[in-house]
Motif scaffolding. Structure first.
Motif, PDB file in Angstrom:
ATOM      1  N   MET A  36       0.855  -1.185   0.000  1.00  0.00           N
ATOM      2  CA  MET A  36       0.000   0.000   0.000  1.00  0.00           C
ATOM      3  C   MET A  36       0.893   1.238   0.000  1.00  0.00           C
ATOM      4  O   MET A  36       1.721   1.407   0.890  1.00  0.00           O
ATOM      5  N   HIS A  37       0.726   2.062  -1.026  1.00  0.00           N
ATOM      6  CA  HIS A  37       1.459   3.322  -1.153  1.00  0.00           C
ATOM      7  C   HIS A  37       0.515   4.468  -0.783  1.00  0.00           C
ATOM      8  O   HIS A  37      -0.664   4.443  -1.147  1.00  0.00           O
ATOM      9  N   ASP A  38       1.067   5.474  -0.113  1.00  0.00           N
ATOM     10  CA  ASP A  38       0.287   6.655   0.272  1.00  0.00           C
ATOM     11  C   ASP A  38       1.064   7.877  -0.203  1.00  0.00           C
ATOM     12  O   ASP A  38       2.143   8.180   0.301  1.00  0.00           O
ATOM     13  N   TYR A  39       0.506   8.553  -1.196  1.00  0.00           N
ATOM     14  CA  TYR A  39       1.145   9.690  -1.855  1.00  0.00           C
ATOM     15  C   TYR A  39       0.532  10.972  -1.295  1.00  0.00           C
ATOM     16  O   TYR A  39      -0.698  11.104  -1.246  1.00  0.00           O
ATOM     17  N   HIS A  40       1.367  11.905  -0.872  1.00  0.00           N
ATOM     18  CA  HIS A  40       0.934  13.179  -0.282  1.00  0.00           C
ATOM     19  C   HIS A  40       1.542  14.315  -1.102  1.00  0.00           C
ATOM     20  O   HIS A  40       2.754  14.320  -1.339  1.00  0.00           O
ATOM     21  N   HIS A  41       0.722  15.271  -1.522  1.00  0.00           N
ATOM     22  CA  HIS A  41       1.230  16.333  -2.393  1.00  0.00           C
ATOM     23  C   HIS A  41       0.649  17.688  -1.997  1.00  0.00           C
ATOM     24  O   HIS A  41      -0.525  17.787  -1.633  1.00  0.00           O
ATOM     25  N   LEU A  42       1.486  18.717  -2.089  1.00  0.00           N
ATOM     26  CA  LEU A  42       1.086  20.101  -1.831  1.00  0.00           C
ATOM     27  C   LEU A  42       1.245  20.916  -3.110  1.00  0.00           C
ATOM     28  O   LEU A  42       2.245  20.786  -3.809  1.00  0.00           O
ATOM     29  N   GLU A  43       0.253  21.763  -3.386  1.00  0.00           N
ATOM     30  CA  GLU A  43       0.315  22.630  -4.565  1.00  0.00           C
ATOM     31  C   GLU A  43      -0.322  23.970  -4.216  1.00  0.00           C
ATOM     32  O   GLU A  43      -1.484  24.016  -3.794  1.00  0.00           O
ATOM     33  N   VAL A  82      -7.967  -3.137   4.786  1.00  0.00           N
ATOM     34  CA  VAL A  82      -7.249  -1.969   5.322  1.00  0.00           C
ATOM     35  C   VAL A  82      -7.471  -0.691   4.519  1.00  0.00           C
ATOM     36  O   VAL A  82      -7.906   0.326   5.059  1.00  0.00           O
ATOM     37  N   ALA A  83      -7.147  -0.729   3.235  1.00  0.00           N
ATOM     38  CA  ALA A  83      -7.040   0.502   2.447  1.00  0.00           C
ATOM     39  C   ALA A  83      -8.330   1.309   2.367  1.00  0.00           C
ATOM     40  O   ALA A  83      -8.294   2.540   2.442  1.00  0.00           O
ATOM     41  N   LYS A  84      -9.468   0.654   2.211  1.00  0.00           N
ATOM     42  CA  LYS A  84     -10.727   1.405   2.123  1.00  0.00           C
ATOM     43  C   LYS A  84     -11.005   2.172   3.411  1.00  0.00           C
ATOM     44  O   LYS A  84     -11.497   3.300   3.361  1.00  0.00           O
ATOM     45  N   ASN A  85     -10.693   1.586   4.561  1.00  0.00           N
ATOM     46  CA  ASN A  85     -10.888   2.293   5.833  1.00  0.00           C
ATOM     47  C   ASN A  85      -9.915   3.457   5.970  1.00  0.00           C
ATOM     48  O   ASN A  85     -10.282   4.524   6.471  1.00  0.00           O
ATOM     49  N   VAL A  86      -8.675   3.245   5.544  1.00  0.00           N
ATOM     50  CA  VAL A  86      -7.682   4.322   5.582  1.00  0.00           C
ATOM     51  C   VAL A  86      -8.154   5.473   4.692  1.00  0.00           C
ATOM     52  O   VAL A  86      -8.153   6.637   5.098  1.00  0.00           O
ATOM     53  N   ALA A  87      -8.575   5.160   3.466  1.00  0.00           N
ATOM     54  CA  ALA A  87      -9.017   6.189   2.519  1.00  0.00           C
ATOM     55  C   ALA A  87     -10.254   6.928   3.016  1.00  0.00           C
ATOM     56  O   ALA A  87     -10.389   8.136   2.790  1.00  0.00           O
TER      57      ALA A  87
END
Length: 141
Positions: free
Chosen positions: A84-91, A117-122
């Motif tokens: 599971m990858h979690d990408y965080h970005h600011l613009e 896991v992932a659906k609950n995290v999202a």
């Protein structure tokens, strides 16, 4: 592969304030109520690792795979048969700071881990982003 993304614009929030909160991993539970604790020793840099403990869940080892200060970072964790990858970005935009979070699950057992896991995290991401932005704005005022 499964992917879910959330993106919101926050007026009056600076990338510097958000970045400061993001890189202070041990204090993520201040804005992420889904976490019991986080433990990181060392710098917030590519290949660094930390442990996070979700409320009611097991400890998870997280690895930073990309860090571009004040712009983006990506972390990942591995499960049996999936990652599971979690990408965080600011613009910065004319209307405020856009914060984007994208979660991706890959691997032969990706569908299983997406449901476990992932659906609950999202699902918690919009709430977490709002709390992060509110704390960032308060620390900047």
């Amino acid at each position: 592969m499964w992917t879910q993304s959330c993106s919101k614009i926050y007026p009056g929030v600076t990338k510097e304030a958000v970045w400061k909160l993001w890189t202070d991993v041990n204090n993520w539970p201040r804005w992420d109520t889904e976490l019991e604790y986080c433990q990181m020793q060392g710098a917030f840099a590519k290949d660094s690792q930390f442990i996070l403990k979700p409320v009611g869940g097991p400890k998870v080892k997280i690895i930073l795979s990309e860090v571009v200060p004040y712009e983006t970072f990506t972390d990942y964790c591995t499960f049996f048969g999936a990652t599971m990858h979690d990408y965080h970005h600011l613009e910065e935009t004319p209307d405020g700071l856009r914060i984007t979070n994208t979660i991706t699950v890959t691997g032969p057992l990706g569908l299983l881990w997406t449901h476990l896991v992932a659906k609950n995290v999202a699902k918690a991401v919009p709430r977490q982003m709002d709390a992060l932005a509110e704390l960032a704005k308060a620390s900047h005022d």
